[in-house]
Design a protein around this motif. Sequence first.
Motif, PDB file in Angstrom:
ATOM      1  N   THR A  71      -0.747   6.346 -13.273  1.00 32.99           N
ATOM      2  CA  THR A  71       0.051   5.166 -12.920  1.00 32.99           C
ATOM      3  C   THR A  71       1.156   5.532 -11.931  1.00 32.99           C
ATOM      4  OG1 THR A  71      -0.376   4.249 -15.123  1.00 32.99           O
ATOM      5  CG2 THR A  71       1.405   3.258 -13.852  1.00 32.99           C
ATOM      6  N   ALA A  72       1.837   6.655 -12.175  1.00 28.98           N
ATOM      7  CA  ALA A  72       2.903   7.080 -11.271  1.00 28.98           C
ATOM      8  C   ALA A  72       2.355   7.414  -9.881  1.00 28.98           C
ATOM      9  CB  ALA A  72       3.628   8.293 -11.862  1.00 28.98           C
ATOM     10  N   TYR A  75       1.477   4.174  -7.889  1.00 29.41           N
ATOM     11  CA  TYR A  75       2.640   3.493  -7.315  1.00 29.41           C
ATOM     12  C   TYR A  75       3.310   4.323  -6.232  1.00 29.41           C
ATOM     13  CZ  TYR A  75       2.900  -0.728 -10.062  1.00 29.41           C
ATOM     14  OH  TYR A  75       2.641  -1.961 -10.581  1.00 29.41           O
ATOM     15  N   ASN A 135      -6.619   2.511  -8.725  1.00 25.37           N
ATOM     16  CA  ASN A 135      -5.528   1.573  -8.978  1.00 25.37           C
ATOM     17  C   ASN A 135      -4.695   1.261  -7.747  1.00 25.37           C
ATOM     18  OD1 ASN A 135      -4.971   0.615 -11.895  1.00 25.37           O
ATOM     19  ND2 ASN A 135      -5.616   2.734 -12.170  1.00 25.37           N
ATOM     20  N   ALA A 139      -2.553  -2.287  -6.864  1.00 27.53           N
ATOM     21  CA  ALA A 139      -1.100  -2.119  -6.897  1.00 27.53           C
ATOM     22  C   ALA A 139      -0.477  -2.407  -5.535  1.00 27.53           C
ATOM     23  CB  ALA A 139      -0.753  -0.703  -7.356  1.00 27.53           C
ATOM     24  N   LEU A 182       7.006  -6.167 -10.191  1.00 25.63           N
ATOM     25  CA  LEU A 182       6.434  -4.829 -10.231  1.00 25.63           C
ATOM     26  C   LEU A 182       6.495  -4.233 -11.634  1.00 25.63           C
ATOM     27  CD1 LEU A 182       7.767  -3.310  -6.890  1.00 25.63           C
ATOM     28  CD2 LEU A 182       5.657  -4.557  -7.335  1.00 25.63           C
ATOM     29  N   ALA A 183       7.555  -4.556 -12.387  1.00 25.02           N
ATOM     30  CA  ALA A 183       7.640  -4.062 -13.762  1.00 25.02           C
ATOM     31  C   ALA A 183       6.544  -4.668 -14.623  1.00 25.02           C
ATOM     32  CB  ALA A 183       9.015  -4.384 -14.348  1.00 25.02           C
ATOM     33  N   ASP A 185       3.658  -5.739 -13.526  1.00 24.69           N
ATOM     34  CA  ASP A 185       2.396  -5.128 -13.096  1.00 24.69           C
ATOM     35  C   ASP A 185       2.274  -3.703 -13.605  1.00 24.69           C
ATOM     36  OD1 ASP A 185      -0.055  -5.141 -11.298  1.00 24.69           O
ATOM     37  OD2 ASP A 185       1.071  -3.475 -10.434  1.00 24.69           O
ATOM     38  N   ALA A 186       3.377  -2.974 -13.684  1.00 24.07           N
ATOM     39  CA  ALA A 186       3.323  -1.588 -14.166  1.00 24.07           C
ATOM     40  C   ALA A 186       2.842  -1.527 -15.607  1.00 24.07           C
ATOM     41  CB  ALA A 186       4.701  -0.933 -14.040  1.00 24.07           C
ATOM     42  N   ARG A 189      -0.804  -2.127 -15.427  1.00 23.40           N
ATOM     43  CA  ARG A 189      -1.444  -0.984 -14.773  1.00 23.40           C
ATOM     44  C   ARG A 189      -1.536   0.198 -15.732  1.00 23.40           C
ATOM     45  NH1 ARG A 189      -3.856  -2.683 -10.991  1.00 23.40           N
ATOM     46  NH2 ARG A 189      -2.014  -3.788 -10.263  1.00 23.40           N
ATOM     47  N   LEU A 190      -0.489   0.451 -16.514  1.00 20.77           N
ATOM     48  CA  LEU A 190      -0.516   1.558 -17.462  1.00 20.77           C
ATOM     49  C   LEU A 190      -1.539   1.318 -18.557  1.00 20.77           C
ATOM     50  CD1 LEU A 190       0.597   4.236 -18.474  1.00 20.77           C
ATOM     51  CD2 LEU A 190       2.455   2.981 -19.592  1.00 20.77           C
TER      52      LEU A 190
END
Length: 269
Positions: A71-72, A75, A135, A139, A182-183, A185-186, A189-190
């Motif tokens: 995930t990191a 992004y 991803n 993203a 974005l938070a 989506d994070a 995404r995670l």
Amino acid sequence: MRRFLPGAALVGVPLALALLGPLFVGEPGPRGVSFTSGDGHPLGTDFVGRDVVAQVLNGGRTVVVVALAATALAYLVALPLGLVSALTDRRWLEDLLMRPLDVLLAVPSLLLILLVAAVFSPGAGGLALLIALVNIPDAARIVRAAAAQTAAGPAVEALRMQGETWWRTAVGHVGRGSLRTLAADAGIRLTGALYLVATAAFLGVGVTPDAADWAVMVDRNRPGLSVQPWAVVVPAVLIVALTTGTNLLFDAALEGGRPARRLPKGAQR
């Protein structure tokens, strides 16, 4: 703080087991009979006679670390791509950055992972890179859409007229204005990364067939489900709790950032 309790309760146990569990596992003892209970094994033995408790304590670190790293990394690439695409006034540059991602987006994530795994044998690091790769297109599009909405406002035009640097405009204003989107989506995404890590491990990608991994445990111990269910149920419940709790925590964080609604005067006591 109360809104964080359900998510924290769900995430706390699997996260603690994943990060701290290996510290409490001693030397592996002698293997017993497959799919049995008792004889010093509180949760029984797995398909090759190993203690299920030890396997659970050892099996979560890969799932959690690979999902977080993927995930990191996603992004880390998607943020500059999305911000540049949203703020540039050169159409050719936007096409150059986003059109290749559209091609990658057309390929199903799991299919791409399996295709690459058929040629190479990725370890945990390679699996994190693969999941980050699949991803990035989604993203980047989310970042671009959220940033474009903020960039269309008069504040960005005023910053440009004042001669502010691109970095300060993009990160200081546009990025901050897109933070809530974005938070949200994070969190999704995670959760998706956790799903892909577990599915890939379930299919034998990125881990060995007998590795101490929660997803591998679910797969390899299925034949003994009716005889010794704990070897399947415990890791499956931990994976579900981790993904569900992650979403609840992100939802609670976003809810806390919303302004309080004012009641009509007639409704106030």
